[in-house]
Design a protein around this motif. Structure first.
Motif, short mmCIF file in Angstrom:
data_model
loop_
_atom_site.label_atom_id
_atom_site.label_comp_id
_atom_site.label_asym_id
_atom_site.label_seq_id
_atom_site.Cartn_x
_atom_site.Cartn_y
_atom_site.Cartn_z
N SER A 253 47.76 77.64 40.78
CA SER A 253 46.62 78.22 40.05
C SER A 253 45.94 79.32 40.87
O SER A 253 45.59 80.38 40.34
CB SER A 253 45.62 77.12 39.70
N THR A 254 45.78 79.07 42.17
CA THR A 254 45.14 80.07 43.04
C THR A 254 45.98 81.33 43.12
O THR A 254 45.46 82.45 43.09
CB THR A 254 44.92 79.48 44.45
N ARG A 255 47.28 81.16 43.24
CA ARG A 255 48.17 82.33 43.27
C ARG A 255 48.07 83.13 41.97
O ARG A 255 48.03 84.36 41.99
CB ARG A 255 49.62 81.89 43.50
N HIS A 256 48.02 82.42 40.88
CA HIS A 256 47.95 83.09 39.57
C HIS A 256 46.68 83.94 39.49
O HIS A 256 46.73 85.11 39.06
CB HIS A 256 47.97 82.02 38.47
N GLN A 257 45.57 83.39 39.87
CA GLN A 257 44.31 84.14 39.83
C GLN A 257 44.34 85.33 40.78
O GLN A 257 43.84 86.42 40.47
CB GLN A 257 43.14 83.22 40.18
N ARG A 258 44.94 85.13 41.93
CA ARG A 258 45.06 86.22 42.90
C ARG A 258 45.96 87.34 42.36
O ARG A 258 45.66 88.53 42.55
CB ARG A 258 45.63 85.65 44.20
N GLN A 259 47.02 87.00 41.67
CA GLN A 259 47.90 88.02 41.08
C GLN A 259 47.14 88.87 40.07
O GLN A 259 47.34 90.09 39.99
CB GLN A 259 49.10 87.34 40.42
N ILE A 260 46.30 88.22 39.29
CA ILE A 260 45.48 88.95 38.31
C ILE A 260 44.52 89.89 39.03
O ILE A 260 44.37 91.06 38.66
CB ILE A 260 44.73 87.97 37.40
N GLN A 261 43.88 89.40 40.08
CA GLN A 261 42.94 90.23 40.84
C GLN A 261 43.63 91.44 41.47
O GLN A 261 43.07 92.54 41.52
CB GLN A 261 42.27 89.38 41.92
N LEU A 262 44.86 91.25 41.95
CA LEU A 262 45.59 92.33 42.59
C LEU A 262 46.15 93.34 41.59
O LEU A 262 46.51 94.45 41.97
CB LEU A 262 46.75 91.76 43.42
N GLY A 263 46.24 92.93 40.32
CA GLY A 263 46.84 93.80 39.32
C GLY A 263 48.34 93.65 39.21
O GLY A 263 49.00 94.46 38.54
#
Length: 658
Positions: A253-263
């Motif tokens: 879940s944390t990776r998923h949110q981070r991917q969204i933040q990074l674009g």
């Protein structure tokens, strides 16, 4: 200025004495659409309407089984500062696809076409890239894992310098019998040897030698990490232990949110569904949680080791002022690896000691693949989506960009043909070559660059896919073809096969026609109406005659009361199997089986093709379960079955919510 000798069959042009960078920008921005370089053209492609720059050095660094989301710059929590810096200085690709397996990706990279098109391991329809580059005046070098078919990297016709090993995996501390240095065996595995470091050191040594010549160089660095055995220094492994005590779901879940933040992905892109072969962290015993945290810590340490090696290599380039003339490519060869090991042995693996085989599980594989479905071996996105970073110092475009256009591992070959000023020949060693499948990546390195999309063929064993114009037909284990709209559903959550049967039919027809044209084995053709659960290929390894299981592997049962059955294509024999068992366990209790059986030759299924067990006690609702069996508990087709260890070989299912 680097010299570009003229060689028969290939054409080159020297750069006029003007600013190289301006020439490259003019070259890149002038091409909006790129076409594949055809091997069957009457004459090699001519490019007389523009001047090519001086051929650059090329550094390709490939990680082994690195997942899409592992790097910090792709959303991961693993410390990868050097690779993240490379991404900041270059461009990242969010829609890059390799192939489902190590060997198929390596051959695709070095042949410029899919594994089947190339003629599989023999390259019978392809010209290995290093040979073409040597003919174009390059000094070619490789380090690390070969595992790329029958061409021998120890021969100078491929590489002027070579160091590494031939097979698919190696012990990181003591190497193996297949290690080599140029044409000689390499056995210098001293107490300080660590394969990732050794690969970096030899890469630097080879590039230092090349820098003394007037030739451009091609340096192919193929790390064996983080492929199992996941081995790394103790201090690195222990650094990550607490980080992974949060469990699969939390890290994913944390990776998923981070991917969204990074674009890397859009904010509306959900996580793919996880199938029942993946354990739920809260169901694991406390002991198993500690074992699993340690397994991922070892994997993360191996990844950080690769990052450190990349940093050393990049510092060499910068310190020796070769950065300006070097195209740098970093990628992974496929999606992250999945279940290996065994439930009785995983806790005994010591990641900082030689001789073992530390590995990771399906749970961590689902994390590596974030946000996609499945892993290495599958043609679903989790098996073929991989990180790709390219740094091209001659490009004055904005650094740190993310390219969202599709790219393929088969695109590297035509890209390097383009940059070398070479032409791909029609024939090689008297054999007619098949056309290159990809197209140059250069247009995508320009800001807002685009190019024409090409269809993508994928296959490994009985996993296959055809991708065209954001639509994907995909099949696992020769199961029913699925259809996904990748533009709106790259997580592959919504199968549209029933809604768009004509579209699916067209894509499947194209896959079948291409597969037959390139000689795909009959075992990979056709499709079944039944979908086997993830891990079926491993079950077939230990029991080749198995054709059906109930409960199905990776399924959710219809009730808490189950019947267990196994069907085979050869007769069953229990002669001499006394004292050997098949057992059923709850994920939450590894010490006490829920049920067990040890049939003998008097069993009703003796000589039959199916065995059925009705005496299974009622199971708990919404709970994970798994089977284990002793090797040889049953004989099928006059052969004992192998071990089912809930590691490399598993049979898992869940019960429904009450």
């Amino acid at each position: 200025m680097k010299r570009q000798p003229k060689v028969a069959g290939l054409r080159y042009r020297m750069c006029r004495p003007v600013d190289r960078v301006c020439l490259v920008l003019a070259f890149v921005t002038s091409i909006v659409f790129a076409s594949p370089i055809r091997a069957d053209a009457t004459e090699p492609t001519k490019q007389e309407d523009r001047t090519s720059p001086v051929a650059p050095n090329v550094l390709v660094m490939m990680a082994d089984d690195l997942g899409y989301s592992d790097l910090g710059c792709y959303g991961g929590e693993i410390d990868t500062p050097a690779i993240d810096q490379l991404a900041g200085e270059g461009v990242r690709f969010s829609h890059f696809r390799a192939t489902p397996m190590c060997v198929t990706s390596r051959i695709a990279l070095l042949s410029g076409m899919p594994f089947d098109d190339a003629g599989r391991n023999a390259y019978s329809h392809a010209m290995p890239l290093p040979i073409l580059l040597q003919n174009a005046g390059y000094r070619t070098m490789m380090t690390g894992k070969w595992h790329a078919g029958t061409p021998d990297p120890r021969e100078q016709r491929l590489f002027h310098r070579a160091f590494g090993f031939l097979g698919g995996m190696t012990d990181c501390f003591v190497g193996g019998d297949d290690w080599f240095l140029d044409s000689q065996p390499f056995r210098d595995f001293d107490a300080d040897f660590y394969s990732t470091d050794a690969i970096a050191e030899k890469s630097i040594e080879f590039m230092d030698e090349a820098a003394q010549s007037d030739q451009p160089f091609f340096m192919y660095v193929a790390f064996n990490a983080p492929h199992h055995p996941c081995q790394a220094p103790r201090s690195l492994v222990e650094k990550y232990l607490q980080r992974y005590e949060k469990g699969y779901e939390a890290i994913r879940s944390t990776r998923h949110q981070r991917q969204i933040q990074l674009g890397i992905i859009g904010e509306d892109m959900p996580l793919a569904e996880v199938s029942e072969e993946t354990r739920r962290w809260d169901e694991l015993t406390e002991h198993r949680k500690q074992v699993e945290a340690g397994r991922m810590a070892a994997y993360a340490a191996a990844v950080e080791g690769v990052d450190t090696a990349v940093g050393r290599i990049m510092r060499f380039l910068d310190d020796h002022e070769t950065t300006r003339d070097t195209l740098v490519i970093f990628l992974s060869d496929n999606g992250g690896d999945y279940n290996n090991g065994g439930i009785d042995h995983d806790e005994k693996q010591v990641a900082w000691a030689p001789g073992g085989n530390p590995s990771s599980s399906n749970g961590w594989a689902s994390v590596k693949a974030t946000p996609f479905r499945y892993y290495k071996h599958a043609c679903h996105e989790g098996g073929i989506a991989a990180p790709l970073i390219i740094r091209w110092p001659r490009d004055r475009g904005k650094s740190g960009r993310i390219v969202h256009e599709s790219a393929s591992i088969t695109d590297f070959y035509p890209t390097l043909v383009e940059l070398a000023g070479a032409e791909y020949p029609r024939k090689f060693e008297g054999r007619r070559l098949r056309p290159l499948s990809g197209s140059s990546l250069m247009p995508l390195l320009a800001p807002a660059g685009k190019r024409k999309s090409l269809p993508g063929y994928q296959r490994y064993d009985v996993s296959k896919a055809w991708i065209e114009n954001d639509w994907k037909a995909v099949s696992l284990y020769n199961g029913p073809w699925q259809l996904f709209d990748l533009k709106n559903d790259r997580s592959e959550r919504n199968d549209l096969a029933a809604e768009h049967p004509e579209r699916l039919g067209r894509l499947v027809k194209q896959w079948n026609e291409h597969a037959k044209e390139v000689g795909v084995p009959k075992t990979s053709l056709g499709s079944s109406t039944q979908q086997k659960g993830w891990g079926w290929h491993r079950l077939k390894m230990v029991c080749p005659h198995l054709i059906h299981l109930s409960p199905a592997n990776g399924s959710t049962t219809s009730s808490q009361q189950i019947t267990v059955s196994m069907q085979f294509d050869e007769p069953i024999d229990f002669t001499g199997t006394e004292g050997k068992f098949i057992r059923l366990y709850s994920v939450s209790n590894e010490s006490q089986p829920v049920w067990e059986a040890s049939p003998d030759a008097k069993h009703a299924s003796q000589g039959e093709n199916e065995i059925v067990f009705h005496n299974i006690p009622e199971l708990q609702p919404d709970q994970g379960y798994y089977f284990r069996w002793d090797p040889g508990w049953i004989h099928v087709g006059n052969h004992p079955v192998g071990v089912l260890n809930d590691g490399a070989f598993w049979w898992r299912f869940r019960t429904p919510v009450e």
